[in-house]
Scaffold this motif. Structure first.
Motif, PDB file in Angstrom:
ATOM      1  N   ASP A 164       0.863  -1.284   0.016  1.00  0.00           N
ATOM      2  CA  ASP A 164       0.088  -0.096   0.102  1.00  0.00           C
ATOM      3  C   ASP A 164       0.783   1.425  -0.031  1.00  0.00           C
ATOM      4  N   ARG A 165       0.316   2.305   0.106  1.00  0.00           N
ATOM      5  CA  ARG A 165       1.072   3.656   0.041  1.00  0.00           C
ATOM      6  C   ARG A 165       2.049   3.656   0.892  1.00  0.00           C
ATOM      7  N   ALA A 166       1.992   3.180   2.352  1.00  0.00           N
ATOM      8  CA  ALA A 166       2.816   3.400   3.475  1.00  0.00           C
ATOM      9  C   ALA A 166       4.015   2.590   3.021  1.00  0.00           C
ATOM     10  N   THR A 167       3.803   1.276   2.502  1.00  0.00           N
ATOM     11  CA  THR A 167       4.880   0.382   1.954  1.00  0.00           C
ATOM     12  C   THR A 167       5.575   1.106   1.189  1.00  0.00           C
ATOM     13  N   LEU A 168       5.397   2.019   0.358  1.00  0.00           N
ATOM     14  CA  LEU A 168       5.975   2.595  -0.647  1.00  0.00           C
ATOM     15  C   LEU A 168       6.799   3.758   0.029  1.00  0.00           C
ATOM     16  N   VAL A 169       6.203   4.490   0.892  1.00  0.00           N
ATOM     17  CA  VAL A 169       6.869   5.508   1.714  1.00  0.00           C
ATOM     18  C   VAL A 169       8.092   4.980   2.384  1.00  0.00           C
ATOM     19  N   ARG A 170       7.778   3.787   3.156  1.00  0.00           N
ATOM     20  CA  ARG A 170       8.774   3.256   3.923  1.00  0.00           C
ATOM     21  C   ARG A 170      10.026   2.534   3.085  1.00  0.00           C
ATOM     22  N   TYR A 171       9.485   1.988   1.659  1.00  0.00           N
ATOM     23  CA  TYR A 171      10.614   1.523   0.830  1.00  0.00           C
ATOM     24  C   TYR A 171      11.511   2.716   0.155  1.00  0.00           C
ATOM     25  N   ALA A 172      10.817   3.776  -0.018  1.00  0.00           N
ATOM     26  CA  ALA A 172      11.489   4.992  -0.616  1.00  0.00           C
ATOM     27  C   ALA A 172      12.605   5.437   0.598  1.00  0.00           C
ATOM     28  N   GLY A 173      12.343   5.435   1.905  1.00  0.00           N
ATOM     29  CA  GLY A 173      13.232   5.810   2.771  1.00  0.00           C
ATOM     30  C   GLY A 173      14.378   4.840   3.006  1.00  0.00           C
ATOM     31  N   ALA A 174      13.842   3.504   2.770  1.00  0.00           N
ATOM     32  CA  ALA A 174      15.024   2.743   3.011  1.00  0.00           C
ATOM     33  C   ALA A 174      15.951   2.246   1.937  1.00  0.00           C
ATOM     34  N   SER A 175      15.327   2.849   0.568  1.00  0.00           N
ATOM     35  CA  SER A 175      16.233   2.369  -0.384  1.00  0.00           C
ATOM     36  C   SER A 175      16.925   3.717  -1.025  1.00  0.00           C
ATOM     37  N   GLY A 176      16.403   4.816  -0.576  1.00  0.00           N
ATOM     38  CA  GLY A 176      16.773   6.084  -0.942  1.00  0.00           C
ATOM     39  C   GLY A 176      16.174   6.415  -2.397  1.00  0.00           C
ATOM     40  N   ASP A 177      15.303   5.955  -2.941  1.00  0.00           N
ATOM     41  CA  ASP A 177      14.509   6.149  -4.222  1.00  0.00           C
ATOM     42  C   ASP A 177      13.369   7.165  -3.950  1.00  0.00           C
ATOM     43  N   PHE A 178      13.588   8.540  -3.979  1.00  0.00           N
ATOM     44  CA  PHE A 178      12.512   9.042  -3.736  1.00  0.00           C
ATOM     45  C   PHE A 178      11.547   9.589  -5.145  1.00  0.00           C
ATOM     46  N   ASN A 179      11.991   9.030  -5.935  1.00  0.00           N
ATOM     47  CA  ASN A 179      11.322   9.339  -7.209  1.00  0.00           C
ATOM     48  C   ASN A 179       9.525   9.640  -6.939  1.00  0.00           C
ATOM     49  N   PRO A 180       9.024  10.558  -7.247  1.00  0.00           N
ATOM     50  CA  PRO A 180       7.648  11.036  -6.820  1.00  0.00           C
ATOM     51  C   PRO A 180       6.561  10.138  -7.444  1.00  0.00           C
ATOM     52  N   ILE A 181       6.989   9.562  -8.425  1.00  0.00           N
ATOM     53  CA  ILE A 181       6.037   8.550  -8.982  1.00  0.00           C
ATOM     54  C   ILE A 181       5.596   7.586  -8.247  1.00  0.00           C
ATOM     55  N   HIS A 182       6.242   7.272  -7.015  1.00  0.00           N
ATOM     56  CA  HIS A 182       6.054   6.340  -6.094  1.00  0.00           C
ATOM     57  C   HIS A 182       5.366   6.708  -4.940  1.00  0.00           C
ATOM     58  N   TRP A 183       4.839   7.966  -4.758  1.00  0.00           N
ATOM     59  CA  TRP A 183       4.153   8.591  -3.746  1.00  0.00           C
ATOM     60  C   TRP A 183       3.469   9.741  -3.911  1.00  0.00           C
ATOM     61  N   ASN A 184       3.346  10.358  -5.275  1.00  0.00           N
ATOM     62  CA  ASN A 184       2.764  11.539  -5.308  1.00  0.00           C
ATOM     63  C   ASN A 184       1.887  11.238  -6.473  1.00  0.00           C
ATOM     64  N   GLU A 185       0.433  11.057  -6.471  1.00  0.00           N
ATOM     65  CA  GLU A 185      -0.437  10.675  -7.334  1.00  0.00           C
ATOM     66  C   GLU A 185      -0.396  11.962  -8.235  1.00  0.00           C
ATOM     67  N   ARG A 186      -0.589  13.267  -8.001  1.00  0.00           N
ATOM     68  CA  ARG A 186      -0.540  14.340  -8.973  1.00  0.00           C
ATOM     69  C   ARG A 186       0.507  14.051  -9.837  1.00  0.00           C
ATOM     70  N   PHE A 187       1.634  13.952  -9.338  1.00  0.00           N
ATOM     71  CA  PHE A 187       3.053  13.742 -10.392  1.00  0.00           C
ATOM     72  C   PHE A 187       2.822  12.452 -11.069  1.00  0.00           C
ATOM     73  N   ALA A 188       2.476  11.419 -10.680  1.00  0.00           N
ATOM     74  CA  ALA A 188       2.310  10.245 -11.231  1.00  0.00           C
ATOM     75  C   ALA A 188       1.305  10.426 -12.655  1.00  0.00           C
ATOM     76  N   LYS A 189       0.373  11.230 -12.378  1.00  0.00           N
ATOM     77  CA  LYS A 189      -0.665  11.112 -13.187  1.00  0.00           C
ATOM     78  C   LYS A 189      -0.153  12.492 -14.455  1.00  0.00           C
ATOM     79  N   GLU A 190       0.704  13.072 -14.077  1.00  0.00           N
ATOM     80  CA  GLU A 190       1.196  14.048 -15.024  1.00  0.00           C
ATOM     81  C   GLU A 190       2.182  13.699 -15.836  1.00  0.00           C
ATOM     82  N   VAL A 191       2.757  12.506 -15.493  1.00  0.00           N
ATOM     83  CA  VAL A 191       3.730  11.836 -16.569  1.00  0.00           C
ATOM     84  C   VAL A 191       3.131  10.671 -17.253  1.00  0.00           C
ATOM     85  N   GLY A 192       1.789  10.488 -17.188  1.00  0.00           N
ATOM     86  CA  GLY A 192       0.917   9.489 -17.806  1.00  0.00           C
ATOM     87  C   GLY A 192       0.745   8.223 -17.164  1.00  0.00           C
ATOM     88  N   LEU A 193       0.904   8.092 -15.862  1.00  0.00           N
ATOM     89  CA  LEU A 193       0.847   6.979 -15.158  1.00  0.00           C
ATOM     90  C   LEU A 193      -0.569   6.803 -14.859  1.00  0.00           C
TER      91      LEU A 193
END
Lengths: 150, 142
Positions: B24-53
């Motif tokens: 779920d979304r909490a899983t992704l936030v936690r994984y972002a922190g642990a892995s250092g991958d803060f690409n907003p497509i993994h936590w920001n719905e507005r941004f994800a939709k802007e790039v066509g996802l």
């Protein structure tokens, strides 16, 4: 824009060492929900024949991808990073990464291709420990999707 | 390395216990922190939709980390994994509801190789659609 083929075979200087912390391994294992004691319990890891707690197989990606970033952002290469997606990923392990490792990554561009307007970049990251021993190799395929026609 | 599965006990076709991994979304936030991958497509719905996802998507590397658990749970020793590769074929879309998504992973022994090593072919699906292709691990058994 097709990428410059002359980059194939180019190797970048080794990164500064990354020290693998046991609490970072724990944090990663918790983030993927994996309770395997080899990641958190030194005695359990030793019982499996490891000198200390080991990291989950994909942990090292955080290190190799950061190193690959130096390649991807090389202005001479001219890759449009805002359009990059992760295509393939592969690891070959000599041994598992473990707590206390000081790892350096040497990145090499293995291939540069253009297919249907997409730029495809294959990067190999060789990971070595402080003694210079090979630990793992990571292959990352990045695809920069073709820009939409304006 | 001490895998708890013996090479002599497996055959081509031996199935590994399948697993379901909720995300779920909490899983992704936690994984972002642990892995250092803060690409907003993994936590920001507005941004994800802007790039066509269609919506926020899981990190491909999160799916890759979950899929290999079918192998590491089976062998006991994660150090038994000699090689592991995947192709990211389709994103795992993670809606902002109380369910999120579920990644279903299965695996079977596809080949017995030298040196007590087997090749395990993994399947990973979400909502019935394949999310990883060419997902294979070489594993050294006891």
């Amino acid at each position: 824009m097709a990428l410059d083929q002359s980059f194939v075979g180019r190797t970048y200087p080794p990164t500064a060492p990354y020290e693998v912390g046991r609490e970072k391994i724990r944090e990663f294992a918790e983030a993927v929900g994996d309770p395997n004691p080899a990641y958190t319990d030194t005695e359990a890891a030793k019982a499996l024949g490891h000198p200390d707690v080991i990291a989950p197989p994909t942990f090292v990606f955080a290190i190799t991808f950061k190193a690959a970033g130096e390649v991807v952002q090389d202005p001479q290469l001219g890759l449009d990073y805002s359009r990059v997606v992760h295509g393939d990923q592969k690891f070959a392990y000599v041994r598992p990464v473990r707590a206390g490792d000081r790892l350096t990554v040497t990145s090499t561009i293995e291939a540069v291709k253009s297919m249907a307007g997409n730029d495809i970049l294959d990067i190999r990251g060789e990971v070595h420990d402080a003694a210079g021993e090979h630990v793992v190799t990571a292959w990352t395929k990045l695809v920069a999707r073709a820009a939409e026609e304006a | 390395m001490t895998a708890k599965i013996a090479y002599s006990d497996v055959e081509v076709g031996t199935e590994l216990p399948a697993r379901s991994f909720p995300v779920d979304r909490a899983t992704l936030v936690r994984y972002a922190g642990a892995s250092g991958d803060f690409n907003p497509i993994h936590w920001n719905e507005r941004f994800a939709k802007e790039v066509g996802l269609p919506d926020v998507i899981a990190h491909g590397m999160f799916t890759m980390a979950e899929a290999i658990r079918v192998v590491t749970d089976w062998t006991g020793d994660p150090g038994a994994v000699v090689e592991y590769g995947v192709r990211f074929t389709r994103p795992v879309v993670v809606p902002d509801d109380d369910k999120g998504a579920v990644i279903e992973v299965g695996g079977k022994v596809a080949a017995k190789l030298d040196d007590h090593t087997v090749r395990v072919d993994l399947t990973a699906t979400c909502g019935g659609q394949k999310v990883l292709g060419m997902s294979r691990a070489l594993v050294r058994l006891a």
